[in-house]
Design a protein around this motif. Structure first.
Motif, PDB file in Angstrom:
ATOM      1  N   SER A 336      39.825  42.929  41.634  1.00 16.92           N
ATOM      2  CA  SER A 336      40.681  44.112  41.606  1.00 16.92           C
ATOM      3  C   SER A 336      40.010  45.108  42.546  1.00 16.92           C
ATOM      4  N   PRO A 337      40.693  46.177  42.944  1.00 14.97           N
ATOM      5  CA  PRO A 337      40.051  47.123  43.860  1.00 14.97           C
ATOM      6  C   PRO A 337      38.725  47.675  43.341  1.00 14.97           C
ATOM      7  N   LEU A 365      45.848  40.089  43.561  1.00 14.44           N
ATOM      8  CA  LEU A 365      47.222  39.875  43.122  1.00 14.44           C
ATOM      9  C   LEU A 365      47.654  40.896  42.069  1.00 14.44           C
ATOM     10  N   GLU A 366      48.945  40.934  41.799  1.00 12.28           N
ATOM     11  CA  GLU A 366      49.561  41.764  40.749  1.00 12.28           C
ATOM     12  C   GLU A 366      49.344  43.259  40.954  1.00 12.28           C
ATOM     13  N   LEU A 367      49.385  43.697  42.209  1.00 11.32           N
ATOM     14  CA  LEU A 367      49.215  45.118  42.495  1.00 11.32           C
ATOM     15  C   LEU A 367      50.527  45.822  42.823  1.00 11.32           C
ATOM     16  N   GLY A 368      51.615  45.089  42.860  1.00 15.09           N
ATOM     17  CA  GLY A 368      52.925  45.687  43.043  1.00 15.09           C
ATOM     18  C   GLY A 368      53.031  46.526  44.303  1.00 15.09           C
ATOM     19  N   GLY A 440      37.793  37.114  45.233  1.00 14.12           N
ATOM     20  CA  GLY A 440      39.243  37.179  45.363  1.00 14.12           C
ATOM     21  C   GLY A 440      39.876  36.981  44.003  1.00 14.12           C
ATOM     22  N   SER A 441      41.166  37.240  43.905  1.00 17.20           N
ATOM     23  CA  SER A 441      41.848  37.012  42.625  1.00 17.20           C
ATOM     24  C   SER A 441      41.776  35.542  42.248  1.00 17.20           C
ATOM     25  N   ARG A 442      41.824  35.267  40.945  1.00 16.75           N
ATOM     26  CA  ARG A 442      41.651  33.903  40.454  1.00 16.75           C
ATOM     27  C   ARG A 442      42.653  32.946  41.097  1.00 16.75           C
ATOM     28  N   GLY A 443      43.864  33.432  41.331  1.00 17.62           N
ATOM     29  CA  GLY A 443      44.890  32.586  41.927  1.00 17.62           C
ATOM     30  C   GLY A 443      44.590  32.169  43.353  1.00 17.62           C
ATOM     31  N   MET A 444      43.605  32.802  43.981  1.00 14.35           N
ATOM     32  CA  MET A 444      43.230  32.447  45.362  1.00 14.35           C
ATOM     33  C   MET A 444      42.167  31.347  45.398  1.00 14.35           C
ATOM     34  N   HIS A 445      41.589  31.005  44.260  1.00 16.93           N
ATOM     35  CA  HIS A 445      40.640  29.881  44.139  1.00 16.93           C
ATOM     36  C   HIS A 445      39.487  29.986  45.147  1.00 16.93           C
ATOM     37  N   THR A 446      38.904  31.174  45.261  1.00 13.54           N
ATOM     38  CA  THR A 446      37.822  31.340  46.232  1.00 13.54           C
ATOM     39  C   THR A 446      36.546  30.611  45.825  1.00 13.54           C
ATOM     40  N   ASP A 447      36.506  30.087  44.587  1.00 14.32           N
ATOM     41  CA  ASP A 447      35.365  29.250  44.217  1.00 14.32           C
ATOM     42  C   ASP A 447      35.284  28.020  45.116  1.00 14.32           C
TER      43      ASP A 447
END
Length: 458
Positions: A336-337, A365-368, A440-447
């Motif tokens: 998140s920011p 993600l989810e920042l609208g 990064g957000s979890r949905g970006m799978h930066t792991d």
């Protein structure tokens, strides 16, 4: 846990279709692959799968009972309990089970840092008490009920993480966990796409106190402007933790060193030296929450501080990996920011004499409607902290590069479309002495970036 089928039926208001009402249930699961002997299976209807299809398989694995919202009649030696909605029934059963225990329950919520704060609170309390805590981040409408079933008679205190992303969710979680001590870490813009404004986020988080009693206490981060603005305005007892001189529980004499941070915890005229094995000012704040709650619940401060000295970050949460003179910070769990800015501050603390600080940052993600501005501001912040190079991943994160160049036009920025591309860029960029943050957000799978980098570095 231990509940009879009849106790479960009464708790959720269901109808026993068949089976022995006196059969004993010793665990609850919503995952048909993780059934233990004596389990109650709760089949949840998801977007892709209806778990009712796996009921028979759970009996073969040792389950003794199941909930169902699809069956009206059944003949079986196992117990089948008909309910209107299995998720609601799960929550009602967990609520009833939690009410068997009179121990303190500490609820932890906030936009950033819930899991780390929960871990530090549990660790500080464990210096003198038997603690049940949320495993991982099982803090949701399903995860929290399952956590409550882990309470056993030997536990003296519970520390539970409570997460929400939409209106009404925290109220339900508060009904289930009934915390009599609560912590709010901060109010950011995570999930603002659903909740629209920070004020709405604050209002929803405050539902954590819905089940408070007269002697309950809410711990708030005094360094968070929105939480600090609540001083004297709430109907419940509050204590503030933070760096501000007016905070009830505060950190003083903060000093960073290569392997962590030292500070003095001061409360009610007491001073206690603390040595944390992790970096970042945000971790001082997390530890403050742990020490404040532990002290309030009667744990010796010296023992609590000693326990925190053994803290180890969870997987993908600011884990340090050093290979061939290069330090990789795996902070890939989520973003998140506010969390990104905290991690960038920590990155600078790890800078080696001749090395560079590099940030590989993916979409948040989810920042609208705040999406572009939030990414742009993170980039500007990164350039201001002295980051030497940026690698961005994703269409949204391209604005991070824009923000960085607006502050420091000459900063090298590599805008990538995928994790694979980012890995190749980093392979050509990194050299001995460098420190690289991956987030990064979890949905970006930066792991995936971390894994490939560590494989490359050997």
């Amino acid at each position: 846990m231990k509940m009879t089928v009849e106790e479960i039926r009464r708790a959720c208001g269901g109808k026993l279709l068949c089976g022995d009402p006196e059969a004993v249930v010793t665990s609850v699961s919503t995952d048909s692959r993780k059934i233990e002997p004596g389990a109650l299976f709760v089949p949840i209807k998801g977007e892709r799968t209806d778990a009712h299809a796996y009921i028979t398989a759970t009996f073969a694995a040792g389950a003794v009972a199941t909930l169902t919202e699809e069956h009206t009649e059944m003949e079986d030696s196992h117990a089948w309990i008909r309910v209107p909605n299995t998720l609601s029934a799960l929550q009602l059963i967990a609520t009833a089970y939690r009410q068997r225990f009179s121990i303190p329950v500490v609820g932890v919520t906030g936009s950033v840092g819930k899991t780390t704060t929960k871990e530090m609170i549990a660790l500080a309390l464990s210096a003198e008490k038997k603690v049940m805590r949320t495993e991982g981040n099982h803090n949701s409408q399903v995860g929290l009920p399952l956590t409550m079933f882990r309470l056993e008679p030997e536990h003296e205190v519970a520390v539970v993480e409570m997460g929400m992303s939409d209106f009404g969710e925290m109220s339900r979680l508060a009904e289930i966990a009934a915390p009599n001590c609560a912590v709010i870490t901060n109010i950011g813009i995570s999930h603002i796409q659903q909740l629209k404004t920070q004020q709405n986020i604050l209002g929803e988080k405050l539902h954590i106190i819905d089940r408070f009693q007269e002697d309950s206490v809410l711990f708030l981060n005094g360094d968070d402007p929105m939480l600090a603005g609540l001083r004297g305005k709430l109907r419940v007892k509050t204590r503030y933790f933070g760096m501000q001189p007016w905070c009830d529980d505060r950190a003083e004499q903060i000093a960073f060193h290569p392997n962590g941070v030292r500070f003095v915890f001061r409360t009610n005229g007491i001073a206690q030296e603390v040595d944390l094995p992790v970096l970042g000012l945000h971790n001082v704040t997390n530890a403050l929450a742990g020490l404040a709650v532990a002290h309030f619940l009667g744990v010796d401060l010296e023992k609590a501080a000693k326990a925190l000295k053994e803290y180890q970050p969870l997987a993908m949460r600011q884990q340090l990996h050093r290979h061939k003179g290069i330090t990789v910070i795996d902070d890939s769990y989520n973003a998140s920011p506010d969390a990104l800015k905290s991690s960038l501050d920590m990155l600078e603390n790890l800078r080696e004499q001749d090395g560079r600080c590099i940030a590989a940052l993916a979409d948040m993600l989810e920042l609208g409607a705040l999406e572009h501005r939030a990414h742009f501001e993170v980039g500007a912040y990164a350039a201001g902290t002295g980051v030497d190079a940026l690698v961005t991943v994703g269409t949204r994160a391209a604005a991070i590069a824009e923000g960085a160049r607006s502050v420091k036009p000459e900063i090298p920025c590599h805008v990538c479309a995928s994790n694979e591309e980012a890995v190749e860029v980093l392979k050509g960029l990194l050299r001995c002495g460098d420190v690289v943050l991956v987030k990064g957000s979890r949905g970006m799978h930066t792991d995936e970036i971390v894994k490939k980098l560590l494989e490359y570095l050997g």
